[in-house]
Design a protein around this motif. Structure first.
Motif: not given
Ligand SMILES: Nc1ncnc2c1ncn2[C@@H]1O[C@H](COP(=O)(O)OP(=O)(O)OP(=O)(O)O)[C@@H](O)[C@H]1O
Ligand SMILES: [Mg+2]
Lengths: 365, 568
Positions: A281-292
């Motif tokens: 399972t991996f986990l990431f924060r909303p601010e580390h998502v880039r939307i293109i």
């Protein structure tokens, strides 16, 4: 030995475990927050420290002296522990003036009159209440009563200061102001503090150390940065800040690992308990998502990371940033934060890349 | 919770022990006595009770009198509550004040007052005979009709207060919704108002019923003359039949019958309340639509006023008059008035002694009850001891049960010499004191625990953490918060005990008379002017007590504002 130490502390009511085997060390001058969802045992832990609740098992030490020890049969009553406490309800005595409230702990210690006067003035100054000494609590606002409660708790220079959600009955604006003041008081007095809250913002802003609790157990202990950057599990990540979660297969390459999720290739900064080739399972924060946006992605300007295709489901405006909900494969919803330019609309097709993620233990629901 | 024998625990245990000795033991002991004989357990005493036709009659009379008075009180009380709360009848404020006057008057004094109006040569009867030049009195107060009338006059205020509360809580939207569905006002009353009110009315009925079967003063003053007995007066009678060997056993068997009646009613009340307590969410605060009575509202108002004046005020005027008149029977001319009755009665050495006794008893029982009751209230509200429920029941029982039973239980429990001390309390001042405390402790416990529950426990804990011992946290923080309730419960116990008759009449002995006993005995020997003068003094003292409580409540509200309260 640490300044304050809880060893194997447990509490149960009628067979109901409320606090389970808690071990906690607190250093002198440290500001520790107990953080966790409602009913997780924060108040109970704090009240065991204060002496209002007798633990079912374990030991509590302060300054190398036992406050409570089941085995040795020691249980120092609250009034002999020399601990200050601020209650959620303030508990300012309505039949005493501000001055009398703050002076009471000193009076019990048979302090000389002049000294009481001086110390109370000092305390009143510390919490910015000068001029209100003769008022009764009913003539004070909620914030002012809270200040009285704080002054009363610190005026006798306690060895330890306990605060149980002291700001929860104040409005948002005042709360922010008060926690800056509490922080200032802590800095000025150098007192050791245990602070109970279920507001993660408060805990982050105030503490040296956050102790995250759940179902009566300590889940993680660390600095705010530690817990935010390296949460022990989904619960921690979700409780401190926002978190997204995806399943994948672990592949370790060099220092950093790489997670491959069916159609995606992802560098992960911190791999924990992830075995090569195993599901993780991996986990990431909303601010580390880039939307293109789709067109941009198709124009081939991706950055070398793999991308996941999705659809915008909602958009919320937060002033300094925008939060998007993105549906991936019609099943997983991911939260992402981006700047407030180039607005996307619900229904828009996008690709996302993730440039920082960690693996955690399986989510346990 | 582990058990540690600290000073506090010891104090609590001591108080609980005391409750056991003065409340629980006498009751259980009496139960035992009623089924005990030299040969072991027996029902013989009950059989004997039922063999004697006078006892059967007393039981039947109790039923007749109590249920009739209950019905009459219900009609008067609910009717009045309806008129003053739900209609536009003028003068409802004034009428409310009038209607609660009987609550502040000891029932036996009330009975005396009525008796002076309506005995065959009473003021009202004389007036009637003169006006209509007849030799027949209008109404003879002696006997069941008079007893029922006086009981109702004294009790309808209770019904009034209970149902008034329910009427006020009643959301007029509920009734309006019924009308909107097309129900006529009568249907609304039948299908909505009454069903919602019924549990309260039922509860009020049972409270009144228990009050009536427990009453001693009214049937004594209005029944002895014509040998009309109810259970309480019959028990008194049996206890005074010294020639009987088994008077104690017979009395306790009869008390058990009374007890069963009372317990049955209490149980019914509990059920009524549990089954039918409709929580009306968001009780209405705003203006409730009042039924328009139209032009007939003035005659109704006048009629009700006269009725209330007759039932509440006129009797007190009568007794006041008697206390001022030179000799009972003289017409109330100005020239026939005198203060000599007051000076005379106070001059009697017996009365002096009775005053000293009553004052001593009341001050002592109020003080002791406040101390013990506060500790019990603390145990009930601030500890999680398992015994709390039983403690609560043990304290409430002697108050809920007829006083006659309590008195008898005291006699049975304390007639034997006390262990260790070797002295008997029977026929002393002390047995009255114990009985007063046992019976009125409940007032303190109820008032003070309600007050403690209003105080956030954080306040005491804040004191503890500041360095106060348990004792100091109570003294410096809790007690100042509940001071008002301590003072008012002290006054409450004082003003009840100072005019107490039911217990005292069974427990007094030569030299240990109380004022109420003195009034009663003067009355029984026919010395009406003196007994009235003494009764007036008693009335003023009780009334003063109630006014004082009101005053304390108001002053306290002005002084300390609201504290922040957060429910836990
Ligand atoms: N005296 C008690 N008897 C039984 N259960 C109790 C008692 N006190 C607390 N509990 C239970 O212990 C659990 C933990 O309570 P605690 O007050 O410590 O929670 P908390 O973390 O402070 O929660 P909150 O954030 O809502 O204040 C709760 O489930 C509560 O129901
Ligand atoms: Mg809590």
């Amino acid at each position: 030995m640490a300044y304050v130490e809880l060893r194997n502390i447990s509490k149960w009511y009628q067979g109901n475990t409320v606090v389970h085997d808690v071990n906690l060390k607190i250093e002198q001058g440290e500001f520790v927050s107990l953080l966790g969802p409602s009913g997780c045992g924060k108040t109970t832990t704090l009240r065991m420290l204060a002496g209002f609740v007798e633990p079912t098992a374990g030991e509590i030490y302060m300054q190398d002296k036992p406050l409570y020890s089941k085995i040795q049969g020691i249980n120092i009553p609250p009034e002999k522990r020399h601990i200050g406490m601020v209650f959620q309800s303030y508990a300012v005595w309505p039949h005493m003036t501000v001055f009398e409230n703050i002076a009471y702990p000193l009076k019990l210690r048979k302090t000389h009159k002049n000294e009481i006067s001086a110390k109370v003035s000092e305390g009143i100054e510390l919490v910015n209440l000068t001029g209100l000494e003769k008022r009764y609590p009913s003539e004070l606002s909620g914030g002012q009563q809270q200040r009285v409660a704080i002054a009363r708790a610190v005026v006798m220079k306690p060895a330890l200061l306990l605060l149980d959600e002291p700001l929860s009955s104040l409005d948002a604006k005042l709360r922010e102001k008060m926690y800056q003041e509490i922080n200032a008081i802590w800095r000025r007095t150098g007192i050791t503090v245990v602070y109970v809250t279920h507001d993660q913002k408060e805990a982050m802003a105030l503490s040296d150390t956050i102790v995250l609790m759940k179902h009566g157990e300590i889940i993680q202990r660390g600095s705010p940065c530690d817990i935010y950057e390296r949460p022990a599990n989904y619960f921690c990540a979700d409780f401190i800040g926002k978190a997204n979660i995806l399943q994948g297969i672990a592949t370790v390459r060099g220092d950093s690992g790489i997670m491959i999720s069916k159609d995606m290739f992802l560098p992960v900064e911190y791999i924990k308990e992830a075995e090569e080739g195993r599901n993780a399972t991996f986990l990431f924060r909303p601010e580390h998502v880039r939307i293109i946006p789709e067109q941009v992605w198709n124009n081939g300007c991706h950055t070398g990371y793999s991308g996941l295709a999705g659809t915008i489901t909602y958009r919320s405006y937060f002033g300094s940033y925008m939060e998007y909900g993105i549906n991936i494969n019609y099943k997983t919803e991911i939260r992402a934060e981006s700047n407030t330019q180039n607005l996307l609309e619900p229904g828009d097709k996008v690709f996302i890349t993730i440039h920082k993620a960690i693996t955690v233990q399986e989510r346990e629901d | 919770m582990k058990f540690r024998l600290t000073a506090r625990t010891m104090l609590f245990l001591l108080v609980i022990l005391l409750v056991l000795v003065i409340d629980v033991y006498p009751m259980l002991n009496m139960l035992l006595k009623s089924v005990q004989s030299t040969q072991g357990l027996t029902f013989q005493h009950f059989i004997d009770v039922f063999r004697d036709s006078r006892n059967i009659e007393a039981i039947a009379n109790t039923f007749v009198v109590a249920s009739s008075a209950t019905c009459l009180s219900l009609i008067l009380g609910t009717g009045l509550a309806y008129l003053t709360n739900l209609t536009d009848m003028p003068g409802h404020r004034f009428l409310r004040v009038l209607s609660v006057i009987p609550l502040f008057t000891p029932p036996f004094i009330y009975a005396m007052a009525w008796q002076q109006l309506f005995n065959p040569a009473g003021y009202a009867n004389k007036l009637y005979m003169v006006m209509f030049s007849t030799r027949e009195p209008l109404f003879n107060i002696y006997g069941p009709a008079g007893i029922i009338l006086v009981m109702s006059a004294g009790s309808f205020a209770t019904v009034f207060l209970i149902t008034e509360g329910a009427f006020r809580q009643m959301d007029s939207a509920l009734e309006e919704a019924g009308m909107a569905c097309g129900a006529t006002p009568m249907r609304v009353l039948k299908d909505i108002t009454i069903p919602i009110m019924l549990p309260n009315i039922l509860a009020a009925a049972i409270v009144v019923f228990i009050t009536e079967i427990s009453n001693f003063g009214i049937p004594a003053i209005l029944g002895f003359q014509v040998s009309y007995y109810v259970l309480t007066t019959r028990i008194y009678e049996v206890l005074n039949e010294f020639y009987r060997e088994d008077s104690f056993e017979a009395a306790s068997a009869m008390s058990i019958i009374l007890l069963v009646l009372a317990l049955l009613s209490l149980w019914l009340k509990d059920r009524a309340i549990k089954q039918g307590r409709y929580e009306i969410a968001g009780a209405t605060m705003g203006q409730q639509a009042r039924v328009k009575l139209g032009i007939i509202k003035f005659p109704i108002s006048i009629f009700v006023t006269i009725l209330l004046l007759i039932s509440s005020v006129v009797p007190l005027i009568a007794i006041g008059l008697t206390s001022l008149i030179k000799a009972y029977g003289l017409s109330p001319h100005f020239s026939n008035l005198t203060l000599a009755n007051f000076t005379g009665v106070i001059g009697l050495s017996l009365v002096k002694k009775a005053f000293a006794n009553s004052l001593g008893l009341s001050v002592a029982s109020a003080t002791i009850a406040v101390v013990i009751g506060t500790i019990i209230a603390y145990i009930l509200t601030r500890t999680n001891w398992k015994i709390r429920r039983w403690l609560d029941i043990a304290v409430a029982t002697p108050y809920a049960l007829p006083g006659t039973i309590v008195a008898l239980a005291m006699i049975l429990a304390f007639s034997r010499p006390l262990p260790l001390l070797g002295i008997s309390l029977y026929n002393t001042f002390w047995i009255i004191l114990v009985a007063y405390i046992a019976r009125y402790l409940f007032f303190v416990v109820r008032t003070v625990s309600a007050a403690i529950m209003q105080v956030n426990p954080d306040l005491e804990e804040a004191a503890r953490i500041s360095g106060a011992t348990w004792y100091k946290s109570i003294r410096d923080v809790l007690l100042p918060q509940v001071r008002k309730s301590l003072i008012s419960s002290w006054i409450l116990v004082f003003s009840h005990t100072i005019s107490e008759l039911t217990l005292s009449i069974l427990l007094w002995s030569a030299g240990n008379e109380t004022i109420a006993v003195a009034v009663f005995n003067l009355q029984e020997t026919g010395n009406l002017t003196s007994s009235s003068a003494l009764a007036m003094i008693l009335l003023l003292v009780s009334l003063g007590g109630y006014l004082l409580i009101e005053y304390v409540n108001q002053v306290n509200q002005l002084k300390t504002g609201q504290s922040i309260r957060i429910e836990r």
